[in-house]
Design a protein around this motif. Structure first.
Motif: not given
Length: 365
Positions: A145-162
């Motif tokens: 699978w591949t994903l395309t698009g935009t998600a906003t206000t994703v918490a702790y995305a800077d340090r998330a492993a997944r």
């Protein structure tokens, strides 16, 4: 419904509170009052004492506790406006992978329980996974699978492993797991009222693993949202409880015209209203957590709890600032941290009105 806390609730709340009381001082909060606030020392201590792993299945190194115990932890973290991703990494990320994932995904949950990695989920309200307004689209290429698009206000995305990402497929809603370090992922920091680390995440044909199955996708997404709404409500409960305690202490020591301001009728009335609002939030959070723990339908109770989190959050936060007077607008005073945390929790994943509308739709159906 039995309102008596379980022994595990009491023990976990006490342990979490003791750790936070030791590490999250007023000076520490001022030190963390910068964009992307994150308390690594507190997070490591919660991992070392077993708080993070408590809700995981025994096979993954946990004690298999339910949402009643998790809300007890969240409530304590809210009381100290703790800058840690317990809701996103443990309740949502590890919880969903442990419940719905395959063997490899369940191992990611186990690693999150030890504090080795951080997980998160992309659940912004404006990106509801519907065919009318798809935020992110998933495309199949054989078994991949591949994903395309935009998600906003994703918490702790800077340090998330997944990151767990809901997306639209050609046959329905799916929940996917992506690696944010992949070259096709772009993370852009957003400015959040309480300086929490939240990000816009852009995906450009990003490789993704399916969580569960497409047939179960809608149910998994509902699970994520319900636990996220209730978790935010539990954080808000702790935040407002402690904010009111600080305000009550202030009214006993602050004097005007030779009297403590708490003796003035207008002040006492606002404190009484705040006490009642917090009581309503406490009741509805407990009801929602109990229903989830008993595997009972909980959508109605959870929408009510999130409504109270938003409504009480707004009223109590402003009461706290107003009663503190000039101190209430001083960014160096601890009141500032509780006000901004309450405002963030008020609007995160939907304010009062969206949850009233959702509650109306639930009752009508």
């Amino acid at each position: 419904m039995d309102f008596t806390p379980t022994e595990a609730q009491t023990d976990l709340a006490r342990l979490t509170g003791e750790i936070c009381a030791k590490l999250v001082t007023a000076d520490r909060l001022r030190e963390l009052d910068t964009a992307g606030r994150y308390d690594e020392q507190l997070w490591n201590s919660l991992a070392e004492t077993g708080v993070l792993a408590a809700a995981l299945p025994e096979a993954l190194g946990g004690s298999d506790f339910g949402m009643l115990e998790q809300t007890a932890i969240l409530r304590e973290l809210g009381r100290y406006v703790a800058a840690v991703p317990y809701l996103w990494s443990i309740v949502l990320g590890a919880g969903a992978l442990a419940k719905f994932g395959d063997a490899d995904q369940r191992q990611l949950a186990a690693r999150a329980g030890t504090g080795e990695i951080v997980l998160t989920a992309a659940l912004a309200e404006e990106l509801r996974a519907t065919t009318d307004a798809p935020g992110i689209v998933a495309e199949a290429a054989g078994a991949a699978w591949t994903l395309t698009g935009t998600a906003t206000t994703v918490a702790y995305a800077d340090r998330a492993a997944r990151i767990l990402v809901p997306a639209i497929t050609s046959t329905g809603v799916g929940v996917f797991v992506i690696d944010p370090e992949h070259a096709s992922v772009t993370r852009t920091a957003q400015r959040i009222v309480d300086l929490s680390p939240e990000f816009v995440v852009d995906l450009a044909a990003t490789p993704a693993e399916l969580l569960g199955s497409i047939e179960a996708g809608a149910d998994i997404l509902t699970w994520l949202r319900e636990y996220a709404w209730l978790g935010l409500s539990a954080l808000q409960l702790g935040t407002l409880e402690r904010a009111l305690e600080l305000t009550a202490e202030h009214t006993r020591t602050r004097e005007q015209f030779g009297k403590p301001i708490g003796s003035f009728q207008s002040v006492a009335q606002r404190l009484s209203d705040a006490y009642i609002d917090i009581g309503g939030l406490r009741l509805t959070v407990t009801q929602g957590a109990w229903r989830l723990s008993e595997d009972l339908p909980a959508a109605e109770a959870i929408h009510i709890a999130k409504f109270w989190a938003a409504e009480a959050g707004h009223k109590v936060a402003h009461t706290v600032v107003h009663i503190h007077g000039g101190l209430g607008i001083d960014r160096d005073h601890i009141t500032h941290n509780y006000f901004t945390a309450a405002k963030h929790n008020e609007f995160a994943l939907g304010g009062a009105t969206p949850h009233l509308l959702a509650l109306g739709a639930e009752l009508a159906s």
